[in-house]
Write an enzyme that holds these catalytic residues in place. Structure first.
Site, PDB file in Angstrom:
ATOM      1  N   GLY A  34       0.881  -1.178   0.000  1.00 49.68           N
ATOM      2  CA  GLY A  34       0.000   0.000   0.000  1.00 49.68           C
ATOM      3  C   GLY A  34       0.910   1.217   0.000  1.00 49.68           C
ATOM      4  N   LEU A  37       1.530   3.169   3.316  1.00 49.42           N
ATOM      5  CA  LEU A  37       2.252   2.364   4.311  1.00 49.42           C
ATOM      6  C   LEU A  37       3.717   2.224   3.887  1.00 49.42           C
ATOM      7  CD1 LEU A  37       2.553   0.607   6.810  1.00 49.42           C
ATOM      8  CD2 LEU A  37       1.652  -1.324   5.502  1.00 49.42           C
ATOM      9  N   ARG A 166      -3.307   5.565 -10.812  1.00 47.73           N
ATOM     10  CA  ARG A 166      -3.496   4.162 -11.172  1.00 47.73           C
ATOM     11  C   ARG A 166      -4.740   4.104 -12.056  1.00 47.73           C
ATOM     12  NH1 ARG A 166       0.932   4.208  -9.241  1.00 47.73           N
ATOM     13  NH2 ARG A 166       1.676   3.092  -7.416  1.00 47.73           N
ATOM     14  N   LYS A 223      10.135  12.014 -10.978  1.00 53.86           N
ATOM     15  CA  LYS A 223      10.815  10.730 -11.173  1.00 53.86           C
ATOM     16  C   LYS A 223      10.761  10.325 -12.638  1.00 53.86           C
ATOM     17  CE  LYS A 223       7.598   9.116  -8.557  1.00 53.86           C
ATOM     18  NZ  LYS A 223       6.663   8.190  -7.913  1.00 53.86           N
ATOM     19  N   GLY A 254       8.712   3.823  -6.037  1.00 52.69           N
ATOM     20  CA  GLY A 254       8.402   5.259  -5.956  1.00 52.69           C
ATOM     21  C   GLY A 254       8.087   5.695  -4.525  1.00 52.69           C
ATOM     22  N   ASP A 255       7.436   4.817  -3.767  1.00 54.86           N
ATOM     23  CA  ASP A 255       7.083   5.165  -2.379  1.00 54.86           C
ATOM     24  C   ASP A 255       8.337   5.222  -1.507  1.00 54.86           C
ATOM     25  OD1 ASP A 255       4.444   4.870  -3.292  1.00 54.86           O
ATOM     26  OD2 ASP A 255       4.444   2.748  -2.761  1.00 54.86           O
TER      27      ASP A 255
HETATM   28  O1  KDG Z   1       3.210   2.151  -5.057  1.00 57.31           O
HETATM   29  C1  KDG Z   1       3.012   0.802  -4.724  1.00 57.31           C
HETATM   30  C2  KDG Z   1       1.561   0.576  -4.605  1.00 57.31           C
HETATM   31  O2  KDG Z   1       0.994   0.741  -5.880  1.00 57.31           O
HETATM   32  C3  KDG Z   1       1.217  -0.793  -4.109  1.00 57.31           C
HETATM   33  O3  KDG Z   1       1.725  -1.023  -2.824  1.00 57.31           O
HETATM   34  C4  KDG Z   1      -0.241  -1.041  -4.089  1.00 57.31           C
HETATM   35  O4  KDG Z   1      -1.111   0.851  -2.926  1.00 57.31           O
HETATM   36  C5  KDG Z   1      -1.094   0.168  -3.930  1.00 57.31           C
HETATM   37  C6  KDG Z   1      -1.937   0.515  -5.062  1.00 57.31           C
HETATM   38  O5  KDG Z   1      -3.024   1.012  -4.811  1.00 57.31           O
HETATM   39  O6  KDG Z   1      -1.534   0.322  -6.207  1.00 57.31           O
END
Ligand code: KDG
Length: 309
Positions: A34, A37, A166, A223, A254-255
């Protein structure tokens, strides 16, 4: 000690043990992930306290998330357990159709995490924090989660947002419309050319900075992968190239980059130091499955940087 509050949905990640189409994968490896997190874990590894505001289900995966986050030193006192809704799960397909890239398949509709709402935000905790962080994922998963994130940003002393668009969660039009409203609330923006194209039809780093700074962003982390990460901060521009390594799964890189960079900046390290450590951290994350286990502390990142000079 510096303190961050992050707002977003933690999930269980089921990562394919082999590359190829998910339908052909037999074994999956479980991780806790996530975006927010992951960010919190990167902050904690770099010596900055981080509290997560989130919801999980009253199920095995929910307790897995809480125990894992706690084990990493993340403050979970504001993670609520929903009695009815499930913890979200996602699967990662690796290396197909593009080698070294990954694709996420979400099972998160109606999840506990996406039912997050402004009533879950403890404004006094938000006001105490040095920084509040969230991502475009939280803005996309539901209207109530978006409102919760906005409540956090509006009441923050300082804030950061990773656009993290996303396209399985919303359309480019909806992402653009929402982010154009939210970005003016933000001090530090983390984004990349794909997202900047959707938001402002810009892609070159200088062009992106000009666009986002007009919206009130004071620091931009841009990035562009192996070509480099650009930072625009207090009238100066910084660049750190990426490193060629064997890519296992880029999810989460990236996180770790943003969590490391922003934490070190809050610790008053120089931009060059914070950026080089952030890129070292992201580089290590792509070499493994799992989003956050391998995030290096400052000493280990220094060892990496010495070796890769
Ligand atoms: O950046 C990584 C996240 O994409 C992955 O942990 C899952 O949080 C997530 C998502 O919603 O894609």
């Amino acid at each position: 000690m510096v303190k961050i509050v992050a707002i977003g949905e933690p999930m269980i990640e089921l990562n394919a043990m082999t590359v190829g189409k998910l339908r052909d994968v037999t074994y999956f490896e479980k991780h806790v992930a996530g975006a927010e997190l992951n960010f919190c874990i990167a902050a904690k590894v770099n010596g900055v306290d981080c509290s997560l505001i989130a919801k999980v289900g009253d199920d095995e995966f929910g307790y897995n998330v809480i125990e894992y986050a706690r084990g990493k030193g993340v403050d979970t006192s504001m993670v609520k357990v929903d009695p009815k809704l499930p913890t979200a799960v996602f699967f990662i397909q690796r290396g197909y159709p593009v080698p070294m890239r990954s694709i996420s398949f979400y099972y998160r509709k109606g999840s506990a995490g996406s039912s997050l709402s402004p009533s879950d935000i403890d404004v006094s905790k938000i006001r105490e924090a040095d920084l509040v962080h969230t991502t475009g994922i939280t803005l996309a998963i539901s209207d109530s989660a978006k409102e919760a994130a906005m409540e956090g940003l509006r009441n923050s002393r300082k804030s950061s947002l990773d656009t993290n668009i996303r396209l399985k969660l919303w359309s480019p039009e909806k992402a653009r419309e929402t982010l154009l409203k939210v970005i003016p609330e933000v001090d530090i923006l983390v984004t990349d050319p794909d997202d900047a194209r959707i938001i402002g039809n810009v892609s070159e780093p200088d062009e992106a900075f000009s666009f986002f700074s007009k919206m009130g962003v004071s620091t931009l982390v841009y990035k562009t992968g192996i070509e480099g990460t650009y930072v625009y901060h207090e009238g100066e521009k910084f660049v750190q190239r990426g490193y060629h390594v064997q890519v296992e799964d880029p999810t989460g890189a990236g996180d770790s980059l943003s969590g490391t960079f922003i934490s070190l900046l809050l610790k008053r390290k120089s931009v060059d130091y914070a950026l080089s450590h952030a890129v070292a951290s992201a580089t290590l994350v792509v070499t493994t499955r799992g989003d956050n286990e391998i995030i290096p502390d400052e000493e280990s990142a220094e060892k990496f940087l010495k070796e890769f000079k």
